[in-house]
Design a protein around this motif. Structure first.
Motif, PDB file in Angstrom:
ATOM      1  N   ARG A  19      -2.514   1.487 -12.539  1.00 40.69           N
ATOM      2  CA  ARG A  19      -3.118   2.645 -11.863  1.00 40.69           C
ATOM      3  C   ARG A  19      -3.654   2.350 -10.259  1.00 40.69           C
ATOM      4  O   ARG A  19      -4.200   1.326 -10.296  1.00 40.69           O
ATOM      5  N   LEU A  20      -3.612   3.246  -9.491  1.00 42.74           N
ATOM      6  CA  LEU A  20      -3.973   3.023  -8.048  1.00 42.74           C
ATOM      7  C   LEU A  20      -5.498   2.580  -8.225  1.00 42.74           C
ATOM      8  O   LEU A  20      -5.979   1.666  -7.404  1.00 42.74           O
ATOM      9  N   LEU A  35      -9.531   2.356   0.619  1.00 46.29           N
ATOM     10  CA  LEU A  35      -8.901   3.872   0.158  1.00 46.29           C
ATOM     11  C   LEU A  35      -8.069   3.561  -0.921  1.00 46.29           C
ATOM     12  O   LEU A  35      -7.292   2.472  -1.030  1.00 46.29           O
ATOM     13  N   VAL A  36      -8.044   4.435  -1.985  1.00 49.78           N
ATOM     14  CA  VAL A  36      -7.199   4.095  -3.311  1.00 49.78           C
ATOM     15  C   VAL A  36      -5.608   4.285  -2.907  1.00 49.78           C
ATOM     16  O   VAL A  36      -5.041   3.622  -3.602  1.00 49.78           O
ATOM     17  N   SER A  89       7.531   7.817  -3.673  1.00 50.87           N
ATOM     18  CA  SER A  89       9.130   7.398  -3.904  1.00 50.87           C
ATOM     19  C   SER A  89       9.445   6.206  -3.065  1.00 50.87           C
ATOM     20  O   SER A  89       9.956   5.045  -3.587  1.00 50.87           O
ATOM     21  N   ALA A  90       9.221   6.348  -1.729  1.00 52.34           N
ATOM     22  CA  ALA A  90       9.567   5.396  -0.745  1.00 52.34           C
ATOM     23  C   ALA A  90       8.821   3.935  -1.147  1.00 52.34           C
ATOM     24  O   ALA A  90       9.526   3.267  -0.916  1.00 52.34           O
ATOM     25  N   LEU A 134      -5.144   8.099 -10.457  1.00 50.26           N
ATOM     26  CA  LEU A 134      -4.468   8.006 -11.652  1.00 50.26           C
ATOM     27  C   LEU A 134      -3.058   7.627 -11.580  1.00 50.26           C
ATOM     28  O   LEU A 134      -2.335   7.403 -12.590  1.00 50.26           O
ATOM     29  N   VAL A 135      -2.585   7.672 -10.394  1.00 52.11           N
ATOM     30  CA  VAL A 135      -1.122   7.160 -10.107  1.00 52.11           C
ATOM     31  C   VAL A 135      -0.697   5.859 -10.523  1.00 52.11           C
ATOM     32  O   VAL A 135      -1.477   4.769  -9.837  1.00 52.11           O
ATOM     33  N   GLU A 136       0.364   5.883 -11.490  1.00 43.33           N
ATOM     34  CA  GLU A 136       0.965   4.544 -11.653  1.00 43.33           C
ATOM     35  C   GLU A 136       1.890   3.761 -10.388  1.00 43.33           C
ATOM     36  O   GLU A 136       2.569   4.777 -10.238  1.00 43.33           O
ATOM     37  N   PHE A 137       1.309   2.749 -10.104  1.00 38.04           N
ATOM     38  CA  PHE A 137       2.185   2.128  -9.218  1.00 38.04           C
ATOM     39  C   PHE A 137       2.467   0.744  -9.780  1.00 38.04           C
ATOM     40  O   PHE A 137       1.562  -0.328  -9.690  1.00 38.04           O
TER      41      PHE A 137
END
Length: 190
Positions: free
Chosen positions: A31-32, A96-97, A185-186, A24-27
């Protein structure tokens, strides 16, 4: 006649070190999980199966399956995903996600290796084996049988080094993954 290349996106984990499910992380506005589906589709995989567990997500362009045993690790997700693939898939590309800098060209190279005769192909970066991995149907049962805990296909790959075709992908991908807030973050800063 077999369909060719299926895609399998492992996205069931809780992201315990990250503090949220990675799927669910936004990148970069996506979303991933959606990014991973696009990676596999654009690389030539059809259909794409996504294994979810800690989180649920509505997705487009993929079949989702739930791993009720997701807490036990990646091995159970791999088993669930392999079991959900259509019978006519000749091989599967497993991704992998949490690796947002793997691009579709990596998937294309793995599929090309299969067309050239490889039954197992692994993307390499700097000579190191990483993901994604392509595995032919003839090996699905053994891969599933050896997949325990958080190891995924690694035990199978170690048991059969003679089958593994290394596919250099340094020029088209980066296997950096997202495990912690600092990792996220990186990678966002790149």
């Amino acid at each position: 006649m077999r369909s060719g290349s299926a895609g399998l996106l492992l996205a069931a984990g809780s992201g315990s070190r990250l503090g949220t499910p990675k799927a669910l992380v936004e990148f970069r506005g996506e979303r991933l999980v959606d990014r991973g589906i696009r990676l596999l589709h654009d690389g030539g995989c059809h259909p794409v199966v996504v294994v979810l567990g800690a989180a649920t997500a509505q997705v487009r362009g993929a079949v989702t399956v739930r791993n009720p045993d997701w807490r036990s690790g990646m091995g159970s997700s791999l088993r669930v995903g392999l079991g959900a693939l259509p019978d006519d898939a000749e091989h599967v590309v497993i991704a992998l996600v949490d690796q947002p800098f793997i691009g579709p060209k990596v998937v294309e190279r793995l599929i090309r290796a299969a067309r050239d005769g490889a039954s197992v192909a692994v993307a390499t970066y700097g000579g190191a084996r990483r993901n994604p991995v392509l595995i032919a149907r003839e090996h699905f049962e053994e891969v599933a049988g050896l997949a325990t805990g958080d190891t995924g296909a690694r035990p199978f790959l170690r048991a059969h080094p003679e089958l593994v075709v290394a596919v250099p992908c340094d020029d088209i991908g980066d296997p950096a993954d997202i495990d912690t807030p600092a990792d996220l973050s990186a990678l966002r800063a790149r």
